[in-house]
Motif scaffolding. Structure first.
Motif, short mmCIF file in Angstrom:
data_model
loop_
_atom_site.label_atom_id
_atom_site.label_comp_id
_atom_site.label_asym_id
_atom_site.label_seq_id
_atom_site.Cartn_x
_atom_site.Cartn_y
_atom_site.Cartn_z
N THR A 189 10.90 13.38 -14.05
CA THR A 189 10.89 12.54 -15.25
C THR A 189 12.10 12.86 -16.13
O THR A 189 12.84 11.96 -16.56
CB THR A 189 9.58 12.74 -16.04
OG1 THR A 189 8.51 12.42 -15.16
CG2 THR A 189 9.51 11.87 -17.28
N ASN A 219 6.44 19.92 -20.18
CA ASN A 219 7.02 19.72 -18.86
C ASN A 219 8.32 18.91 -18.94
O ASN A 219 9.39 19.38 -18.51
CB ASN A 219 5.97 19.04 -17.96
CG ASN A 219 6.53 18.69 -16.61
OD1 ASN A 219 7.35 19.41 -16.04
ND2 ASN A 219 6.12 17.55 -16.09
N ALA A 220 8.25 17.71 -19.50
CA ALA A 220 9.43 16.84 -19.55
C ALA A 220 10.52 17.43 -20.45
O ALA A 220 11.70 17.43 -20.10
CB ALA A 220 9.02 15.44 -20.00
N SER A 243 4.00 21.47 -30.53
CA SER A 243 2.99 21.14 -31.53
C SER A 243 2.91 22.21 -32.63
O SER A 243 2.47 21.93 -33.74
CB SER A 243 1.63 20.94 -30.87
OG SER A 243 1.30 22.10 -30.14
#
Ligand code: NAD
Length: 415
Positions: A189, A219-220, A243
């Motif tokens: 991605t 992840n990305a 976050s």
């Protein structure tokens, strides 16, 4: 503050594209609704001995170009309209990169953060038992999404193979390599998002070796941090967030060290030499390239006017609200829309399906080269549509995707 229904937004985008393509009423009606929706419940015995009934969906939005493809989410606030919208966007995403696939999505209303490993396995197996009659490697191939992962896929694949009494690894994608997964899926991605930036820099003359910032260091986001420098031959990463914190260093971070810190501590907070900033500040920093890689609705009418990035590569699904999109367009920010910028993931998932069918696996270099070719071609096809119709990139990507799906519907004699 904007508040809207994602599916209504998705339908609106299709109608806008349909108007530019002069599509007839029947085709529009076919494309603004899912072709198949399956709503169901299934019971699971929880660790406390009580049975809990889960509400779930699988939606096959459109399968004119091939089997439906799209993830399964486990989320406490899952709604049918979110799944409809995501299934709709998957349809144009697979079409814009020209994969022989349709679009789909599924979800279970549950809170994985409060569930044990055994409960998660039971929900995964219960879900796939319920949808087994409507999926298949030639019909609908699910994948992970929010709060599901390669382990979830492996449980689901195992349950499906037990039902059909057969090896069918291609029934789900993004599996671990030991059970039919592919090389290159983990960074696909982000790789797709960075390749899009590389092509955009060639077309518009932006300098990729200047600064970049990443919202969302999962992840990305982590992969984009590393690949930006690897693929573009430089670039200074000056801000990242997750976050728990947003951090900034005008001299630039070492992406490798930052990833190590995140792996060790679970957050980007307290990274040596970093200044903590407000989450919202990250989006409006003076950078050349911005990668939103967290959640939906990050860029809104509240902050869009203050954005200074020249390119936004949307790794997240739906990070920009429609109101913000209008503002960014007026400002001349080059937004690479999610259905194009984040299409690397589904492209390599498709490569996984192909390899599973042949039971013959490619090396990482082959996966990366094929991905590069697909994404670069898609970027320039969208550029052509943008120039020809004098429209902004999101609409241009939609027009390319919608036109391809409409054509397949027509050729089949559906409309
Ligand atoms: P992830 O859960 O691994 O990472 C998300 C990251 O965003 C986490 O680090 C989280 O802490 C952070 N985050 C959450 N709220 C935030 C906030 N308000 N501000 C800053 N950071 C915040 O997820 P992922 O797989 O990296 O996916 C990220 C986005 O990319 C999602 O929108 C997803 O749908 C999209 N996407 C991912 C893939 C893929 O292959 N992973 C494919 C297509 C699209």
């Amino acid at each position: 503050m904007e508040s809207y229904n994602s599916f209504k937004v998705a339908q609106q985008q299709v109608m806008e594209s349909a108007k530019l393509l002069n599509l007839d009423q029947a085709t529009i009606e076919l494309l603004i609704y899912p072709q198949r929706e399956f709503k169901f419940t299934f019971p699971v015995r929880m660790d406390d001995g009580k049975v809990k009934v889960f509400h779930a969906w699988r939606i096959q939005y459109n399968y004119a170009r091939g089997p439906a493809k799209g993830g399964i989410r486990f989320h406490p606030e899952e709604t049918v309209d979110t799944i409809r919208a995501l299934a709709c966007w998957m349809t144009w995403k697979t079409a814009v990169v020209d994969l022989p696939l349709g679009g789909g999505k599924g979800g279970v209303c549950c809170d994985p953060k409060t569930m044990s490993e055994r409960e998660l396995e039971a929900v995964s197996r219960g879900y796939i038992r319920a949808i087994a009659p409507i999926i298949g490697i030639e019909r609908d191939i699910p994948a992970p999404d929010v709060y599901t992962n390669p382990q979830t896929m492996t449980w689901m694949m195992d349950e499906y193979e037990t039902i059909v009494n057969n090896h069918q690894p291609g029934i789900l994608t993004d599996k671990p390599q030991q059970v039919g997964g592919t090389e290159g899926r983990r960074d696909a991605t982000a790789r797709g998002g960075v390749i899009n930036v590389r092509e955009a820099c060639k077309v518009y003359g932006f300098d990729p070796t200047k600064t970049y910032a990443i919202q969302g260091f999962g992840n990305a986001g982590q992969r984009a941090a590393l690949l930006h420098q690897e693929i573009l031959g430089g670039g200074k990463l000056i801000a990242v967030s997750d976050s728990r914190a947003a951090i900034f260093n005008p001299d630039g971070f070492d992406p490798k060290e930052l990833v190590m810190h995140k792996l060790k501590t679970g957050t980007v907070k307290n990274f040596p030499g970093a200044k903590e900033i407000q989450h919202n500040e990250l989006l409006t920093l003076d950078v050349e390239i911005l990668y939103p890689a967290a959640l939906e609705n990050a860029i809104t009418s509240q902050n869009a006017d203050n954005i200074k990035a020249k390119i936004i590569s949307e790794l997240a699904n739906g990070p920009t609200t429609p109101e913000a999109d209008i503002i960014l367009n007026k400002k001349g920010v080059h937004v690479i829309p999610d259905i194009l910028a984040s299409a690397g993931g589904v492209t390599v998932s498709y490569f996984e399906m192909v390899q599973d069918k042949y039971s013959y696996f490619w090396d990482e270099e082959q996966v990366q080269q094929r991905l590069d070719k697909k994404i670069s071609k898609a970027y320039h096809t969208v550029q052509e549509a943008l120039r020809e119709k004098k429209i902004h990139p999101r609409l241009a990507a939609m027009v390319v995707g919608v036109a391809r799906v409409a054509e397949a519907c027509k050729l089949r004699g559906w409309v």
